[in-house]
Write an enzyme that holds these catalytic residues in place. Structure first.
Site, mmCIF file in Angstrom:
data_model
loop_
_atom_site.group_PDB
_atom_site.id
_atom_site.type_symbol
_atom_site.label_atom_id
_atom_site.label_comp_id
_atom_site.label_asym_id
_atom_site.label_seq_id
_atom_site.Cartn_x
_atom_site.Cartn_y
_atom_site.Cartn_z
ATOM 1 N N ARG A 1 0.756 9.598 14.237
ATOM 2 C CA ARG A 1 1.805 8.900 13.485
ATOM 3 C C ARG A 1 2.542 8.013 14.466
ATOM 4 N NH1 ARG A 1 4.671 10.718 9.275
ATOM 5 N NH2 ARG A 1 5.452 8.589 9.295
ATOM 6 N N GLY A 2 3.516 7.265 13.950
ATOM 7 C CA GLY A 2 4.369 6.479 14.836
ATOM 8 C C GLY A 2 4.189 4.991 14.639
ATOM 9 N N ARG B 1 -8.431 8.124 4.466
ATOM 10 C CA ARG B 1 -9.339 7.051 4.050
ATOM 11 C C ARG B 1 -10.096 6.481 5.246
ATOM 12 N NH1 ARG B 1 -8.887 1.912 5.019
ATOM 13 N NH2 ARG B 1 -6.735 2.116 5.731
ATOM 14 N N ARG B 2 -9.368 6.216 6.327
ATOM 15 C CA ARG B 2 -10.024 5.676 7.523
ATOM 16 C C ARG B 2 -10.953 6.728 8.132
ATOM 17 N NH1 ARG B 2 -4.402 2.957 9.484
ATOM 18 N NH2 ARG B 2 -4.722 0.888 8.576
ATOM 19 N N LYS C 1 0.828 -1.219 0.000
ATOM 20 C CA LYS C 1 0.000 0.000 0.000
ATOM 21 C C LYS C 1 0.864 1.271 0.000
ATOM 22 C CE LYS C 1 -0.911 0.426 4.990
ATOM 23 N NZ LYS C 1 -1.965 0.512 6.016
ATOM 24 N N ASP C 2 2.175 1.143 0.300
ATOM 25 C CA ASP C 2 3.069 2.308 0.274
ATOM 26 C C ASP C 2 3.663 2.579 -1.112
ATOM 27 O OD1 ASP C 2 2.717 2.611 3.013
ATOM 28 O OD2 ASP C 2 4.492 1.425 3.516
ATOM 29 N N THR D 1 3.827 3.221 19.763
ATOM 30 C CA THR D 1 3.450 4.628 19.964
ATOM 31 C C THR D 1 1.939 4.792 19.853
ATOM 32 O OG1 THR D 1 5.545 5.315 19.000
ATOM 33 C CG2 THR D 1 3.822 6.982 19.106
ATOM 34 N N ARG D 2 1.356 4.180 18.814
ATOM 35 C CA ARG D 2 -0.076 4.374 18.557
ATOM 36 C C ARG D 2 -0.935 3.733 19.643
ATOM 37 N NH1 ARG D 2 -0.823 4.257 12.014
ATOM 38 N NH2 ARG D 2 1.230 5.053 11.494
ATOM 39 N N VAL E 1 3.679 0.918 16.019
ATOM 40 C CA VAL E 1 2.556 0.284 16.722
ATOM 41 C C VAL E 1 2.558 0.630 18.214
ATOM 42 C CG1 VAL E 1 1.601 -1.953 17.431
ATOM 43 C CG2 VAL E 1 2.275 -1.567 15.049
ATOM 44 N N CYS F 1 -1.210 7.751 -2.325
ATOM 45 C CA CYS F 1 -1.603 6.837 -1.242
ATOM 46 C C CYS F 1 -2.004 7.587 0.030
ATOM 47 C CB CYS F 1 -0.522 5.790 -0.968
ATOM 48 S SG CYS F 1 1.097 6.421 -0.642
#
Length: 307
Positions: free
Chosen positions: A135-136, A113-114, A65-66, A140-141, A138, A232
């Protein structure tokens, strides 16, 4: 690193050769800006591609997806392995599902998108959510939820599965609710498209990891994205799946969505056709659906068009 390690293991198995992991930091890894602001397209890919072309690495593993939709002539997309779970997931406080979130819940995601689809879904259920750009990595989130700064965050199932943390998911968001990013859950293995015997042999070896159904699906999804002229970081979701009659795969269905980030307006359409057997057929499926979406007003919902 987790997904590259898994691909390295698979390459060792099919070739019997040693594979060394080379860590490369990209602009997307170090920048703290929102993805929508730094352009999204290519920020996680460019440094890897430059290392490939300089001969510092033999192949690179990307999250599909990137990848920008245009493929450079001097690089080959040698393999698209079988896709992981393509869905988005919720990691929420107190084990909550999306529908159990309180009205006005703060939900972290850096993806337009989300945001578009979550806001639209909440509105359908008589709720409002506040989407907060984050951002960040997993840790961090998910840390924002653990520390009580956010009620929930939305992540890709594939990323959590690959690092063995899927038990932290509190809700899997069905593709009927939130369409994933084009190519989400799939990997791209890229190498030089040179004409040396070594390059040709490597392309042939890596091709052993290719899954034709996954490749057809993600090609259709990315064709839709390209035909919408969206990068993207645009609020575009797309998902192609196979429709089977018993054990026999009959058709491929491609669904697409584009919307304003507040979720007030969505254009969501789908098309079904024979399973593409060639690259051109898969590209045509995506282009046809994009044309229908544009006719329904998709262009006006994407903000800045990609130049």
């Amino acid at each position: 690193m987790a997904q590259s390690g898994q691909v390295a293991d698979a390459v060792r198995q099919v070739t019997g050769r040693a594979v060394e992991l080379v860590e490369i930091t990209t602009y997307g890894d170090v920048s703290r800006e929102h993805l929508a602001q730094i352009g999204g397209t290519g920020v996680f890919v460019t440094a890897l591609r430059e290392a490939l072309l300089r001969g510092e690495v033999d192949f690179a593993v990307h999250s599909l997806k990137d990848l920008p939709t245009a493929q450079p002539d001097d690089l080959a997309l040698a393999a698209v392995p079988p896709r992981e779970d393509a869905r988005d997931v919720l990691v929420a406080r107190d084990g909550l599902t999306f529908e159990q979130l309180p009205d006005g819940a703060r939900v972290g995601t850096g993806s337009p998108r989300r945001m578009a689809q979550l806001n639209a879904y909440a509105r359908c259920h008589g709720l409002t959510v506040e989407t907060v750009p984050i951002r960040g990595n997993v840790d961090t989130r998910i840390g924002y939820v653990r520390k009580g700064e956010l009620d929930a965050v939305v992540l890709a199932a594939a990323g959590l599965n690959r690092i063995g943390r899927s038990e932290e998911v509190t809700d899997f968001l069905s593709v009927d609710t939130v369409l994933p990013a084009p190519g989400q859950g799939a990997l791209a293995i890229e190498c030089r498209a040179g004409h040396t015997a070594q390059d040709t042999a490597l392309i042939a070896a890596l091709a052993e990891l290719d899954d034709p159904y996954t490749r057809a699906a993600v090609t259709a999804e990315r064709s839709l994205l390209a035909a919408l002229e969206a990068g993207c970081s645009a609020p575009v979701g797309a998902y192609a799946d196979l429709l089977a009659d018993g054990q026999i795969v009959k058709e491929m269905r491609l669904r697409g969505v584009v919307g304003t980030t507040d979720g007030s307006t969505l254009v969501q359409l789908s098309t079904t056709g024979p399973v593409p057997e060639t690259y051109d057929q898969a590209m045509a499926l995506g282009r046809e659906l994009a044309a229908e979406m544009l006719a329904k007003g998709a262009a006006g919902l994407m903000g800045e068009r990609a130049h």
